[in-house]
Design a protein around this motif. Structure first.
Motif, PDB file in Angstrom:
ATOM      1  N   ILE A   1       0.452  -1.006  -0.298  1.00  0.00           N
ATOM      2  CA  ILE A   1      -0.327  -0.095   0.200  1.00  0.00           C
ATOM      3  C   ILE A   1       1.306   1.344  -0.095  1.00  0.00           C
ATOM      4  N   VAL A   2       0.393   2.231  -1.215  1.00  0.00           N
ATOM      5  CA  VAL A   2       1.602   3.656  -0.942  1.00  0.00           C
ATOM      6  C   VAL A   2       0.617   4.340  -0.731  1.00  0.00           C
ATOM      7  N   TYR A   3       0.587   5.169   0.370  1.00  0.00           N
ATOM      8  CA  TYR A   3       0.155   6.910   0.861  1.00  0.00           C
ATOM      9  C   TYR A   3       0.801   7.335   0.666  1.00  0.00           C
ATOM     10  N   ARG A   4      -0.185   8.941  -0.290  1.00  0.00           N
ATOM     11  CA  ARG A   4      -0.104  10.322  -0.268  1.00  0.00           C
ATOM     12  C   ARG A   4       0.694  10.828   1.780  1.00  0.00           C
ATOM     13  N   LYS A   5       1.891  11.092   1.435  1.00  0.00           N
ATOM     14  CA  LYS A   5       2.373  11.561   2.623  1.00  0.00           C
ATOM     15  C   LYS A   5       1.432  13.762   3.429  1.00  0.00           C
ATOM     16  N   LYS A   6       0.523  13.749   2.659  1.00  0.00           N
ATOM     17  CA  LYS A   6      -0.078  14.756   2.587  1.00  0.00           C
ATOM     18  C   LYS A   6      -0.901  14.839   3.150  1.00  0.00           C
ATOM     19  N   ASN A   7      -1.695  13.590   3.163  1.00  0.00           N
ATOM     20  CA  ASN A   7      -2.989  12.585   3.465  1.00  0.00           C
ATOM     21  C   ASN A   7      -2.651  12.040   4.734  1.00  0.00           C
ATOM     22  N   LEU A   8      -1.697  11.504   5.094  1.00  0.00           N
ATOM     23  CA  LEU A   8      -1.819  10.929   6.758  1.00  0.00           C
ATOM     24  C   LEU A   8      -1.336  11.862   7.753  1.00  0.00           C
ATOM     25  N   ILE A   9      -1.095  12.905   7.075  1.00  0.00           N
ATOM     26  CA  ILE A   9      -0.791  14.342   8.073  1.00  0.00           C
ATOM     27  C   ILE A   9      -1.860  15.168   8.772  1.00  0.00           C
ATOM     28  N   ASP A  10      -2.484  15.276   6.769  1.00  0.00           N
ATOM     29  CA  ASP A  10      -3.416  15.517   7.518  1.00  0.00           C
ATOM     30  C   ASP A  10      -4.675  15.498   7.994  1.00  0.00           C
ATOM     31  N   LYS A  11      -4.690  14.181   7.791  1.00  0.00           N
ATOM     32  CA  LYS A  11      -5.756  13.703   8.806  1.00  0.00           C
ATOM     33  C   LYS A  11      -5.319  13.049  10.398  1.00  0.00           C
ATOM     34  N   LYS A  12      -4.037  12.979  10.044  1.00  0.00           N
ATOM     35  CA  LYS A  12      -3.223  12.691  11.543  1.00  0.00           C
ATOM     36  C   LYS A  12      -2.763  11.336  11.523  1.00  0.00           C
ATOM     37  N   PHE A  13      -3.090  10.155  10.305  1.00  0.00           N
ATOM     38  CA  PHE A  13      -3.848   8.919  10.517  1.00  0.00           C
ATOM     39  C   PHE A  13      -1.956   8.465  11.356  1.00  0.00           C
ATOM     40  N   PHE A  14      -1.366   7.837  12.151  1.00  0.00           N
ATOM     41  CA  PHE A  14       0.030   7.356  12.631  1.00  0.00           C
ATOM     42  C   PHE A  14      -0.297   5.878  13.224  1.00  0.00           C
ATOM     43  N   PHE A  15       0.402   5.527  13.712  1.00  0.00           N
ATOM     44  CA  PHE A  15       0.230   3.502  13.913  1.00  0.00           C
ATOM     45  C   PHE A  15       0.436   3.924  15.256  1.00  0.00           C
ATOM     46  N   PRO A  16      -0.490   2.932  15.863  1.00  0.00           N
ATOM     47  CA  PRO A  16      -1.058   2.758  16.567  1.00  0.00           C
ATOM     48  C   PRO A  16      -0.023   1.965  18.191  1.00  0.00           C
ATOM     49  N   ASN A  17      -0.264   1.951  19.468  1.00  0.00           N
ATOM     50  CA  ASN A  17       1.409   1.234  19.734  1.00  0.00           C
ATOM     51  C   ASN A  17       0.800  -0.293  20.108  1.00  0.00           C
ATOM     52  N   TYR A  18       0.542  -0.879  19.460  1.00  0.00           N
ATOM     53  CA  TYR A  18       0.180  -2.135  19.412  1.00  0.00           C
ATOM     54  C   TYR A  18       1.148  -3.065  19.782  1.00  0.00           C
ATOM     55  N   LYS A  19       1.973  -4.310  19.547  1.00  0.00           N
ATOM     56  CA  LYS A  19       2.653  -5.417  20.479  1.00  0.00           C
ATOM     57  C   LYS A  19       2.405  -6.187  18.927  1.00  0.00           C
ATOM     58  N   ALA A  20       0.967  -5.975  18.303  1.00  0.00           N
ATOM     59  CA  ALA A  20       0.597  -6.958  16.406  1.00  0.00           C
ATOM     60  C   ALA A  20      -0.453  -6.558  16.408  1.00  0.00           C
ATOM     61  N   GLY A  21      -0.565  -6.296  14.474  1.00  0.00           N
ATOM     62  CA  GLY A  21      -1.689  -5.306  14.512  1.00  0.00           C
ATOM     63  C   GLY A  21      -2.052  -4.332  14.562  1.00  0.00           C
ATOM     64  N   GLU A  22      -0.948  -3.245  14.269  1.00  0.00           N
ATOM     65  CA  GLU A  22      -0.480  -2.294  14.176  1.00  0.00           C
ATOM     66  C   GLU A  22      -0.450  -1.810  12.266  1.00  0.00           C
ATOM     67  N   ASP A  23      -0.507  -2.265  11.580  1.00  0.00           N
ATOM     68  CA  ASP A  23      -0.327  -2.329  10.373  1.00  0.00           C
ATOM     69  C   ASP A  23      -1.720  -3.077  10.073  1.00  0.00           C
TER      70      ASP A  23
END
Length: 168
Positions: free
Chosen positions: A1-23
Motif C-alpha cells: 500500500i502506498v500513501y500520500r504523505k500529505k493525506n496522512l499528515i492532514d488526517k493525523k493517521f499514525f501507527f497505534p502502540n500495539y505489539k501486533a496488528g498495528e499495520d
C-alpha cells in the motif's frame, strides 16, 4: 500500500502502540477514509519472515491484532461506514486468532486457568467486544469456533481440549 504523505499528515493517521496488528489498524483506518483506490494486478510486496516475530511466537500479545480489528470496526460504526463486506473481511480472522493463541499456549503446557487469568488481566473485554461485533455483523462461526467460545464463556474447556487431542 502506498500513501500520500500529505493525506496522512492532514488526517493525523499514525501507527497505534500495539505489539501486533498495528499495520492492520493503520491500513484499514486509511481504507475507511479514502476517496479512491487503485488496485494493481501485480504484487509489489516483499515479505520478510522473522522467526522471532510476535506473530510467530506464542505470546499473548498477538491478541493486540484482535483489538486492532475491533477498533477499526468501532470506528466504522461510529462514522457510519456501511461497508459490511469490508467489516467482515476485517473481523473474520478474529475467531481463529484467539483460538490459535489459546491452542499454542495449551500445547506449550500453560494451564487453562493461567491462560484465562492472563486474558482477563491483559484483554478483559475481548470476548464481549468480539461477541458484540459478530452479532452486529451476523458473522457465521464454524461449529468448532462456536464450541470453543461457548465452552470458554462457561469456563469448561476440557471437552474442547479432549477433541483437540483426539484430532492430533
Amino acid at each position: 500500500i502506498v500513501y500520500r504523505k500529505k493525506n496522512l499528515i492532514d488526517k493525523k493517521f499514525f501507527f497505534p502502540n500495539y505489539k501486533a496488528g498495528e499495520d492492520i489498524y493503520f491500513n484499514y483506518l486509511n481504507i475507511l477514509n479514502i476517496d479512491s483506490l487503485l488496485v494493481l494486478k501485480q504484487s509489489l510486496t516483499i515479505y520478510v519472515y522473522r522467526e522471532s516475530s510476535v506473530t510467530n511466537g506464542i505470546s499473548i500479545n498477538v491478541l493486540d491484532s484482535v483489538y486492532a480489528r475491533l477498533r477499526i470496526f468501532e470506528i466504522a460504526v461510529n462514522d457510519n461506514h456501511n461497508n459490511k463486506e469490508l467489516m467482515h473481511f476485517v473481523l473474520n480472522p478474529v475467531p481463529n486468532i484467539f483460538r490459535e493463541v489459546y491452542n499454542k499456549h495449551i500445547d506449550q503446557g500453560v494451564a487453562v486457568k493461567d491462560f484465562k487469568l492472563a486474558i482477563n488481566k491483559n484483554y478483559p473485554k475481548i470476548i464481549s467486544e468480539f461477541s458484540s461485533a459478530v452479532n452486529n455483523l451476523s458473522i457465521r462461526l464454524t461449529l468448532t469456533q462456536r464450541l470453543f467460545y461457548f465452552l470458554y464463556k462457561i469456563n469448561f474447556l476440557q471437552p474442547y481440549n479432549l477433541l483437540r487431542k483426539i484430532k492430533k
